[in-house]
Design a protein around this motif. Structure first.
Motif: not given
Length: 279
Positions: A73-76, A127-132
């Motif tokens: 999990c990564g925080t937006v 990389i997408d904005p969420s960093g995922s």
């Protein structure tokens, strides 16, 4: 790992749900018999703070023992800036690095460089904005390679369905500001392919109406950038910049008119958008 928000729900085989409140090991209540398959996915993403959780190696066959499936999990808005990736077009690889938050120094990730199997002419990584998720466009193979980023290690695993088909000679890609939609500029087709990003897996699904034509005779798009509710495309053959509106809820593109396309000097190749929107 990395869970900070509340409301995360996982699902196995589309039936057995599991609410997860903290990082660590959680167990589905329904056991799966030996020699049957499991498929773990994110049913509901956590909020407060908003996070993107990704399942790594979530499918397989039970074979005599308990199965551990990783969920990262990564925080937006905060997952960015931990890892850097460089395209090695001639080698068909990606070099990966961890970033020192204090000094900016790079440390090569274990297993780097990562071979991009099936690549022909890698052009851009994003990389997408969420960093995922990590996406890499290939102008020779006419595809987008997609990877889920392990938030603790920085390594990338191919997303199911990757690579995803584009138009001819894709050269640039961009997200809308939410990370819901991914756009790819196709230089030979003179089009923009548009996809919905599946929030749980990172998989790409073409949206209705895609690909969207760039007006003019062989404009030759070189780069696209999305900012706010608009997408901008710079065209090297017609020396113009086209402006498209992004439809909320669908991601569809419509040229704005109001003077678009706008003339540039001869042979523009790239463009940049001021993040404040003032210039």
């Amino acid at each position: 790992s990395g869970l900070a928000g509340s409301g995360l729900v996982l699902v196995n085989n589309g039936l057995d749900s599991l609410a997860v409140s903290a990082s660590g090991t959680s167990t589905f209540s329904t056991e799966i018999a030996d020699f049957t398959t499991y498929s773990v996915a994110v049913l509901t993403q956590p909020t407060s703070p908003a996070q993107i959780c990704s399942v790594i190696d979530g499918t397989g066959l039970v074979n005599g023992s308990a199965v551990l499936v990783a969920v990262s999990c990564g925080t937006v808005g905060t997952a960015l800036g931990r890892y850097a990736y460089a395209i090695n077009s001639a080698a068909g690889t990606l070099s990966g690095y961890s970033i020192d938050a204090t000094t900016g120094a790079l440390t090569t990730l274990p297993g780097s460089p990562l071979a991009v199997h099936g690549s022909s002419a890698l052009q851009q990584a994003l990389i997408d904005p969420s960093g995922s998720f990590l996406y890499v466009v290939d102008s020779g193979a006419n595809v987008v390679f997609a990877y889920v980023i392990n938030q603790s290690k920085g390594s990338g695993l191919p997303i199911p369905g990757s690579p995803f088909a584009t138009g001819k000679t894709p050269v640039s890609l961009t997200f809308d500001y939410t990370g819901t939609y991914l756009y790819v500029a196709n230089n030979t087709d003179n089009t923009i392919s548009a996809y919905t990003v599946t929030i749980a897996t990172g998989a790409l699904t073409p949206i209705a109406g895609s690909p969207f034509a760039i007006p003019g005779t062989n404009p030759g798009p070189r780069q696209i950038i999305a900012a706010g509710a608009y997408l901008f495309a710079v065209n090297s053959n017609t020396s113009t910049v086209d402006v498209f509106s992004i439809a909320p809820g669908t991601g569809a593109l419509t040229e704005t008119g109001n003077g678009s396309p706008y003339a540039t000097d001869t042979g523009p190749h790239s463009l940049a958008i001021d993040p404040t929107g003032k210039v």
